[in-house]
Write an enzyme that holds these catalytic residues in place. Structure first.
Site, short mmCIF file in Angstrom:
data_model
loop_
_atom_site.label_atom_id
_atom_site.label_comp_id
_atom_site.label_asym_id
_atom_site.label_seq_id
_atom_site.Cartn_x
_atom_site.Cartn_y
_atom_site.Cartn_z
N ALA A 67 0.84 -1.20 0.00
CA ALA A 67 0.00 0.00 0.00
C ALA A 67 0.87 1.25 0.00
CB ALA A 67 -0.92 0.00 1.21
N ASP A 68 0.30 2.31 -0.52
CA ASP A 68 0.97 3.61 -0.52
C ASP A 68 -0.08 4.70 -0.40
OD1 ASP A 68 3.46 5.12 -0.75
OD2 ASP A 68 2.60 5.90 -2.60
N THR A 69 0.21 5.71 0.40
CA THR A 69 -0.71 6.83 0.60
C THR A 69 -0.02 8.13 0.25
OG1 THR A 69 -1.82 5.65 2.40
CG2 THR A 69 -2.17 8.04 2.30
#
Length: 192
Positions: A67-69
Site C-alpha cells: 500500500a501507498d498513501t
C-alpha cells in the site's frame, strides 16, 4: 495462509490489526520516486504494486498486501516533509482548502492480484501562522504525508472529510476487507 503487509508504516500496521487476522510486517526497500509525466494516481498505484510484487517473488505462497498513501493538491504530491520549514509550507498550502488523499493497495496471491486506488477529500480550516508553527513544533507532522495526522493533533484543523476516514490514515479498511474476502480471508465471527 501466511499474510504479509508490505509496509513500514506503524499506522498501517495498527489499522490492519483491527481485522483480527494474523499477519506479519515486512517493509521492502524500494525507491518511491515519481517518474516524468506520471500522474499522482498512477504513481501511488505503481508504488503499491512494487511493494507487493517485491515480496511476492520472495514468498510466492503468501498473500501479500502492498500500500501507498499520498496527499495531492493542485496536482502536486506532498510527501513527508524533509524538515520543519517544509512542513510549515505544506500546511500553509493545505489550510482553508480541500485536497485529495489517495491510497493505493495491491493484493497478490500466486498469479491472482487485485489493485485499487481509493480517494478521500479532506478540507482544512484556516490556520494562523502561530497555529502552524505550534503544530509543527509538536513533531507530529514530520513523518506524515502532507505534514498532518488526521487521527492525531491534526484533527483540530480538519473541517470536513468526504470519503473513507481510514484511507486518510493510510489504509482504506472497508475497501480492503471486501477485496480480501475474494481471497478467502474472513473475520472470525462467533455464531451465537
Amino acid at each position: 495462509m501466511q499474510i504479509l503487509l508490505s509496509s513500514g508504516s506503524p499506522r498501517r500496521k495498527e489499522l490492519f490489526s483491527l481485522l483480527g487476522i494474523p499477519f506479519q510486517i515486512m517493509a521492502p526497500d524500494i525507491p518511491e520516486v515519481k517518474q516524468n509525466n506520471e500522474s499522482p494516481r498512477n504513481f501511488c498505484m505503481r508504488i503499491s504494486k512494487e511493494k507487493a510484487y517485491v515480496l511476492s517473488r520472495q514468498y510466492p505462497d503468501a498473500l501479500i498486501i502492498g500500500a501507498d498513501t499520498i496527499v495531492v493538491i493542485d496536482g502536486m504530491i506532498l510527501g513527508k516533509p524533509r524538515d520543519k520549514t517544509q512542513a510549515c509550507a505544506f500546511l500553509r498550502l493545505l489550510q482553508d482548502r480541500e485536497h485529495d488523499v489517495l491510497t493505493a493497495y495491491t493484493i497478490v496471491l500466486g498469479k491472482k492480484h487485485t489493485s485499487k486506488v481509493v480517494r478521500t477529500k479532506v478540507r482544512f480550516r484556516s490556520m494562523t501562522n502561530k497555529e502552524i508553527a505550534w503544530y509543527v513544533s509538536t513533531g507530529e507532522p514530520m513523518d506524515k504525508a502532507g505534514a498532518y495526522a488526521v487521527q492525531g493533533i491534526g484533527s483540530l484543523f480538519i473541517e470536513k472529510i468526504q470519503g473513507c476516514y481510514t484511507n486518510v490514515i493510510g489504509l482504506p479498511l472497508s475497501y480492503l476487507y471486501e477485496d480480501l474476502k475474494k481471497y478467502g480471508i474472513q473475520l472470525h465471527i462467533d455464531s451465537r
